[in-house]
Motif scaffolding. Structure first.
Motif, PDB file in Angstrom:
ATOM      1  N   THR A 192      50.239  45.635  51.163  1.00 27.31           N
ATOM      2  CA  THR A 192      49.279  46.203  52.302  1.00 27.31           C
ATOM      3  C   THR A 192      47.920  46.198  51.750  1.00 27.31           C
ATOM      4  O   THR A 192      46.759  46.478  52.476  1.00 27.31           O
ATOM      5  CB  THR A 192      49.529  47.326  52.937  1.00 27.31           C
ATOM      6  OG1 THR A 192      49.714  48.340  51.929  1.00 27.31           O
ATOM      7  CG2 THR A 192      50.733  47.061  53.787  1.00 27.31           C
ATOM      8  N   ARG A 193      47.680  45.955  50.168  1.00 28.87           N
ATOM      9  CA  ARG A 193      46.468  45.979  49.704  1.00 28.87           C
ATOM     10  C   ARG A 193      45.794  44.463  49.583  1.00 28.87           C
ATOM     11  O   ARG A 193      46.367  43.691  48.774  1.00 28.87           O
ATOM     12  CB  ARG A 193      46.665  46.551  48.548  1.00 28.87           C
ATOM     13  CG  ARG A 193      45.165  46.985  47.625  1.00 28.87           C
ATOM     14  CD  ARG A 193      45.203  47.446  46.328  1.00 28.87           C
ATOM     15  NE  ARG A 193      46.423  48.389  46.240  1.00 28.87           N
ATOM     16  CZ  ARG A 193      47.467  48.541  45.451  1.00 28.87           C
ATOM     17  NH1 ARG A 193      47.411  47.507  44.514  1.00 28.87           N
ATOM     18  NH2 ARG A 193      48.037  49.596  45.323  1.00 28.87           N
ATOM     19  N   CYS A 194      45.011  44.017  50.470  1.00 28.05           N
ATOM     20  CA  CYS A 194      44.727  42.582  50.494  1.00 28.05           C
ATOM     21  C   CYS A 194      43.173  42.435  49.642  1.00 28.05           C
ATOM     22  O   CYS A 194      42.377  43.127  49.889  1.00 28.05           O
ATOM     23  CB  CYS A 194      44.404  42.320  51.898  1.00 28.05           C
ATOM     24  SG  CYS A 194      43.908  40.305  52.111  1.00 28.05           S
ATOM     25  N   LYS A 195      43.458  41.399  48.794  1.00 26.75           N
ATOM     26  CA  LYS A 195      42.242  40.882  48.001  1.00 26.75           C
ATOM     27  C   LYS A 195      42.287  39.683  47.990  1.00 26.75           C
ATOM     28  O   LYS A 195      43.420  39.020  47.627  1.00 26.75           O
ATOM     29  CB  LYS A 195      42.305  41.385  46.611  1.00 26.75           C
ATOM     30  CG  LYS A 195      41.912  42.893  46.446  1.00 26.75           C
ATOM     31  CD  LYS A 195      41.825  43.558  44.935  1.00 26.75           C
ATOM     32  CE  LYS A 195      41.574  45.145  44.943  1.00 26.75           C
ATOM     33  NZ  LYS A 195      41.337  45.445  43.730  1.00 26.75           N
ATOM     34  N   GLY A 196      41.201  38.932  48.145  1.00 33.72           N
ATOM     35  CA  GLY A 196      41.125  37.365  48.425  1.00 33.72           C
ATOM     36  C   GLY A 196      41.816  36.549  47.090  1.00 33.72           C
ATOM     37  O   GLY A 196      42.600  35.649  47.325  1.00 33.72           O
ATOM     38  N   TRP A 197      41.427  37.060  45.835  1.00 30.67           N
ATOM     39  CA  TRP A 197      42.053  36.349  44.973  1.00 30.67           C
ATOM     40  C   TRP A 197      43.481  36.715  44.541  1.00 30.67           C
ATOM     41  O   TRP A 197      44.576  35.841  44.027  1.00 30.67           O
ATOM     42  CB  TRP A 197      41.348  36.554  43.493  1.00 30.67           C
ATOM     43  CG  TRP A 197      41.380  37.553  42.853  1.00 30.67           C
ATOM     44  CD1 TRP A 197      40.826  38.875  43.070  1.00 30.67           C
ATOM     45  CD2 TRP A 197      42.290  38.265  41.919  1.00 30.67           C
ATOM     46  NE1 TRP A 197      41.128  39.988  42.252  1.00 30.67           N
ATOM     47  CE2 TRP A 197      42.048  39.436  41.483  1.00 30.67           C
ATOM     48  CE3 TRP A 197      43.261  37.466  40.935  1.00 30.67           C
ATOM     49  CZ2 TRP A 197      42.913  40.342  40.613  1.00 30.67           C
ATOM     50  CZ3 TRP A 197      44.180  38.175  39.998  1.00 30.67           C
ATOM     51  CH2 TRP A 197      43.688  39.546  39.819  1.00 30.67           C
ATOM     52  N   TYR A 198      43.938  37.874  44.858  1.00 30.53           N
ATOM     53  CA  TYR A 198      45.223  38.266  44.840  1.00 30.53           C
ATOM     54  C   TYR A 198      46.027  37.087  45.836  1.00 30.53           C
ATOM     55  O   TYR A 198      47.229  36.830  45.352  1.00 30.53           O
ATOM     56  CB  TYR A 198      45.719  39.606  45.234  1.00 30.53           C
ATOM     57  CG  TYR A 198      45.226  40.645  44.388  1.00 30.53           C
ATOM     58  CD1 TYR A 198      44.734  40.474  43.100  1.00 30.53           C
ATOM     59  CD2 TYR A 198      45.641  42.156  44.671  1.00 30.53           C
ATOM     60  CE1 TYR A 198      44.586  41.290  42.260  1.00 30.53           C
ATOM     61  CE2 TYR A 198      45.357  42.952  43.819  1.00 30.53           C
ATOM     62  CZ  TYR A 198      44.677  42.654  42.474  1.00 30.53           C
ATOM     63  OH  TYR A 198      44.605  43.802  41.614  1.00 30.53           O
ATOM     64  N   TYR A 242      52.587  38.177  50.957  1.00 30.01           N
ATOM     65  CA  TYR A 242      51.693  38.679  50.759  1.00 30.01           C
ATOM     66  C   TYR A 242      50.646  37.780  51.107  1.00 30.01           C
ATOM     67  O   TYR A 242      49.479  38.115  51.700  1.00 30.01           O
ATOM     68  CB  TYR A 242      51.374  38.829  49.056  1.00 30.01           C
ATOM     69  CG  TYR A 242      50.078  39.645  48.865  1.00 30.01           C
ATOM     70  CD1 TYR A 242      50.052  40.973  48.803  1.00 30.01           C
ATOM     71  CD2 TYR A 242      48.782  38.850  48.609  1.00 30.01           C
ATOM     72  CE1 TYR A 242      48.727  41.723  48.530  1.00 30.01           C
ATOM     73  CE2 TYR A 242      47.728  39.560  48.362  1.00 30.01           C
ATOM     74  CZ  TYR A 242      47.698  40.917  48.135  1.00 30.01           C
ATOM     75  OH  TYR A 242      46.317  41.421  47.949  1.00 30.01           O
ATOM     76  N   PHE A 243      50.847  36.413  50.785  1.00 27.86           N
ATOM     77  CA  PHE A 243      49.725  35.380  51.129  1.00 27.86           C
ATOM     78  C   PHE A 243      49.718  35.314  52.690  1.00 27.86           C
ATOM     79  O   PHE A 243      48.610  35.288  53.394  1.00 27.86           O
ATOM     80  CB  PHE A 243      50.189  34.145  50.620  1.00 27.86           C
ATOM     81  CG  PHE A 243      49.297  32.770  51.085  1.00 27.86           C
ATOM     82  CD1 PHE A 243      48.129  32.730  51.012  1.00 27.86           C
ATOM     83  CD2 PHE A 243      49.984  31.886  52.282  1.00 27.86           C
ATOM     84  CE1 PHE A 243      47.364  31.825  51.467  1.00 27.86           C
ATOM     85  CE2 PHE A 243      49.395  30.884  52.511  1.00 27.86           C
ATOM     86  CZ  PHE A 243      47.916  30.648  52.189  1.00 27.86           C
ATOM     87  N   MET A 244      50.845  35.514  53.535  1.00 25.93           N
ATOM     88  CA  MET A 244      50.937  35.392  54.987  1.00 25.93           C
ATOM     89  C   MET A 244      50.244  36.549  55.610  1.00 25.93           C
ATOM     90  O   MET A 244      49.480  36.364  56.513  1.00 25.93           O
ATOM     91  CB  MET A 244      52.374  35.296  55.528  1.00 25.93           C
ATOM     92  CG  MET A 244      53.086  33.997  55.123  1.00 25.93           C
ATOM     93  SD  MET A 244      52.255  32.344  55.513  1.00 25.93           S
ATOM     94  CE  MET A 244      52.227  32.396  57.016  1.00 25.93           C
ATOM     95  N   MET A 245      50.479  37.683  55.000  1.00 23.17           N
ATOM     96  CA  MET A 245      49.757  38.833  55.392  1.00 23.17           C
ATOM     97  C   MET A 245      48.190  38.814  55.476  1.00 23.17           C
ATOM     98  O   MET A 245      47.385  39.160  56.114  1.00 23.17           O
ATOM     99  CB  MET A 245      50.266  40.186  54.556  1.00 23.17           C
ATOM    100  CG  MET A 245      51.554  40.237  55.322  1.00 23.17           C
ATOM    101  SD  MET A 245      52.591  41.793  54.183  1.00 23.17           S
ATOM    102  CE  MET A 245      51.479  43.243  54.732  1.00 23.17           C
ATOM    103  N   ALA A 246      47.618  38.077  54.165  1.00 20.57           N
ATOM    104  CA  ALA A 246      46.399  38.005  53.974  1.00 20.57           C
ATOM    105  C   ALA A 246      45.572  37.215  54.850  1.00 20.57           C
ATOM    106  O   ALA A 246      44.445  37.123  55.394  1.00 20.57           O
ATOM    107  CB  ALA A 246      46.094  37.565  52.434  1.00 20.57           C
ATOM    108  N   VAL A 247      46.370  35.743  55.180  1.00 21.19           N
ATOM    109  CA  VAL A 247      45.874  34.990  56.099  1.00 21.19           C
ATOM    110  C   VAL A 247      45.811  35.740  57.656  1.00 21.19           C
ATOM    111  O   VAL A 247      44.975  35.533  58.281  1.00 21.19           O
ATOM    112  CB  VAL A 247      46.878  33.651  56.147  1.00 21.19           C
ATOM    113  CG1 VAL A 247      46.508  32.744  57.373  1.00 21.19           C
ATOM    114  CG2 VAL A 247      46.760  32.824  54.891  1.00 21.19           C
TER     115      VAL A 247
END
Length: 319
Positions: A192-198, A242-247
């Protein structure tokens, strides 16, 4: 804050169920896995898709809340939200395949339903999630996180040697889902910790692990009960989610939230459309199939929410 969190998680579910539909459409367009662009898309999608659903279920499992609840309360809730929808979707599919498609008889459909052989392939997810949730509830009530992690490692290490057969397969899916639920809960803060480069790194790791498994023939699949590369499957599942949550954090719209809230309806009914129409490998057929499924699902979601919400695991009418 809670409202924002729920919104982006619903959007994540919407994105994941969209990939489920795309994956199944590609299977019908490319049943022999011999059309390279389709095959690569399928390999990427299935490298993380179903494990992401179990990870998300573990992430959303409020251990502190459920520790104060009884077994009866837990089982009643999971029966209402998972087993009742399973029976509803399976009965609907049995009637459709018997009366419309003329592929089976009603007794055959009922037999497939009660033995968990499934009239709709995607329905395997519901009993598997029920078993995984029961195991996870027991673990959270009686043990601490070190034991959880040990249980997850034990599942990942032991399942490649699991016996074959229908009933063993049901246990395999539930145990693998259980392991991913543990990972999702333990890694909640990270996910749940979203960072762009992550997010960019997560996408690349998902693609890389999927490519390695595809190139070396290391199949990992819930449905077929195969686990050839447990570490890579876990890595791609976590990174893919993680990627899908970021999107999902970047997307907004009530229609996305509505899709996320009705994930189980889409999961349990969209394949009926594919069972009905003749398959084809053209891009035009793929686009047409996706549009047809979208139209049918819009109607199904409205009807089930309007007239029988209890049968899809919802406590009240939600139009």
């Amino acid at each position: 804050m809670m409202k924002q969190r729920i919104t982006y998680l619903d959007t994540t579910k919407a994105l994941l169920i969209a990939l489920v539909v795309i994956g199944h459409v590609l299977q019908y367009a490319n049943p022999e896995y011999n059309i390279l662009p389709y095959t690569l898309a399928q390999a990427f999608i299935y490298s993380f898709l179903m494990s992401a659903f179990f990870l998300l279920s573990g992430l959303l499992f409020d251990t502190a809340c459920w520790k104060a609840r009884t077994w009866g309360t837990f089982l009643l809730r999971r029966t209402r939200t998972l087993l009742v929808p399973y029976l509803f979707f399976e009965a609907l599919a049995a009637l459709y395949k018997a009366l419309i498609l003329r592929e089976i008889t009603i007794p055959e459909g009922l037999y497939r339903m009660v033995t968990l052989r499934c009239n709709v392939g995607a329905d395997w997810f519901l009993p598997a999630l029920f078993l995984a949730s029961v195991l996870f509830f027991a673990l959270t009530r009686y043990t601490g996180k070190p034991v959880w992690i040990a249980a997850a490692v034990l599942c990942f290490c032991g399942l490649p040697f699991f016996p074959r057969g229908h009933w063993w397969g049901l246990c395999f899916r539930g145990l693998l889902g259980f392991a991913f639920m543990i990972l999702g809960n333990v890694l909640r803060d990270l996910l749940t910790r979203c960072k762009g480069w992550y997010a960019a790194a997560a996408f690349l790791l998902t693609a890389a692990s999927g490519a390695v498994c595809f190139r070396l023939g290391w199949a990992n699949d819930f449905y077929d009960c195969v686990l050839k590369a447990p570490a890579l499957f876990a890595l791609s599942g976590v990174c893919g989610l993680y990627f899908m949550m970021a999107v999902a954090r970047k997307l907004h719209g009530k229609w996305l939230q509505a899709i996320g809230e009705n994930t189980l309806v889409i999961m349990g009914t969209h394949q009926l459309v594919l069972y009905t129409i003749p398959s084809n490998s053209s891009v035009l057929w793929i686009v047409g199939a996706l549009l047809l499924i979208a139209a049918v699902e819009a109607a199904v979601i409205y009807m089930t929410n309007r007239f029988c919400p209890a049968l899809i695991g919802k406590p009240r009418k939600n139009t």
